[in-house]
Structure formats: structure tokens, C-alpha cells
Scaffold this motif. Sequence first.
Motif: not given
Length: 227
Positions: A94-96, A101-116
Motif C-alpha cells: 500500500s505504501a509503495n 513516498l520514497w520506496k527506500d524510505v518505506t522499505d525501512f520505515s514500514i517494518p520498523l513502525f509495525a513494531n514500535i
Amino acid sequence: MVNRILIPVLPFFIAANFCILTYEGALNNQLPVFLKVISVILAGHFVWLAFLYGIAGLYAGKNPWRVLKHYGPAYFTAVGTMSSAATLGVALKSANQSDILWKDVTDFSIPLFANIHLCGSVLTEVFFVMTVSQILYGSLPPVSTMLVFILLLAVFAIGAPGVPGGTVMASLGIVISVLGFDESGTALLLTIFALQDSFGTACNVTGDGALSLILSAYSDRKVKSPG
């Protein structure tokens, strides 16, 4: 431990508490109250998401709808799975799909925010602990106690696993030590939290898009002004 022990046992624990409440005749009196509280919580989720996306849009200088409109599949997947971790693949897709949204950013941010980033679960638990305290113990916790609980809950939520009931399970220590809940209070909290956990998870996942928009805008500015 959460995946292999607590989560498989949790449905039986919740079912047993519903049986106890029904046997004692408390369910008829308490369930309508909790349903009203859930309605308020759902409204609170949408208000918070509107605020979060509004702030992200102002910071980025772009229309946040260009992100939010792609989050329908992720929202409903989260409603079905009740797990940020299980929704991760759909949330990434969905984010991509967003063009801001930058794909390089979402590949990092989405997994991170899913946990924090568990804003919906935290908002829900704060409402529910006040409701349980009023129903079982006859009064709301003092404001000072609630402030301490909210601050600690924010910290504990960062380490909570993105699985069904992860936030409330991780915070049981402060529910007991700070709010003074006994076995009945914690059992009732777990039971009613399960009624809406899916919507809290959906709020968590959808809010990740707003934070990713902020990170994308920040990255964009750093690239344009590396100094």
C-alpha cells in the motif's frame, strides 16, 4: 513465548471470562457500556489519524490523501488479522503505491513502525483501563496516576510485539503495579480489549503511512540541501 504460549492460550482465557461474566449476570449490564466505549474509541482512532496525516501533510507540503487513499487493503487486512506483523506485506504494498513516498524510505520505515508505532492500541487501552476502573472499583484512577501510566505505556508499547493482544500483554505489569488492578480487573481488561483489537491494529498500520510521509519529506530535503 508470545507466539507459542500466550497467543494460543488467550482465546480460551477470554472465552472463560465471558462465561464467568455471563454466569454472574454481569455481562448484560457491562457489555452495553463497553460497546459504547468502543464506539468512542473508534471515533478517536479516526480523529487521531486525521490529525496525524494533517501534520504529515503540512510538514511535507503535499496532500496526505495521496498516501491515505492506498491504505484501504492494509486497514482491512489488519482488521482481519489483528496483527501488525501479519499485515506487514500488505502495508508495504500500500505504501509503495503512493507517488509521494520514497520506496527506500518505506522499505525501512514500514517494518520498523509495525513494531514500535502502536498508537491505536495505546489509545484503546487508556480508554479501557479507565472504564474497567470505573465499573469494578467505582472510580477513575487519579489524574497523576493516569499520567504516569500513559508515559510508561508509551515506553512499553515500543517493545510490544506486533501480534494480537501484544500491547496489553506487554503492559500488564504496569496495569497491576501502577493502577492497582487485581485478577478480576486484568481479566476483564484482556477480555474487552480483544473485542476491538482488530480496529486498534488497523489504526496502528494506517498511521505508519503518515510517519513514512514525514520521513520521505525529511529525506527529500536532505537530498536537496545536503549541507
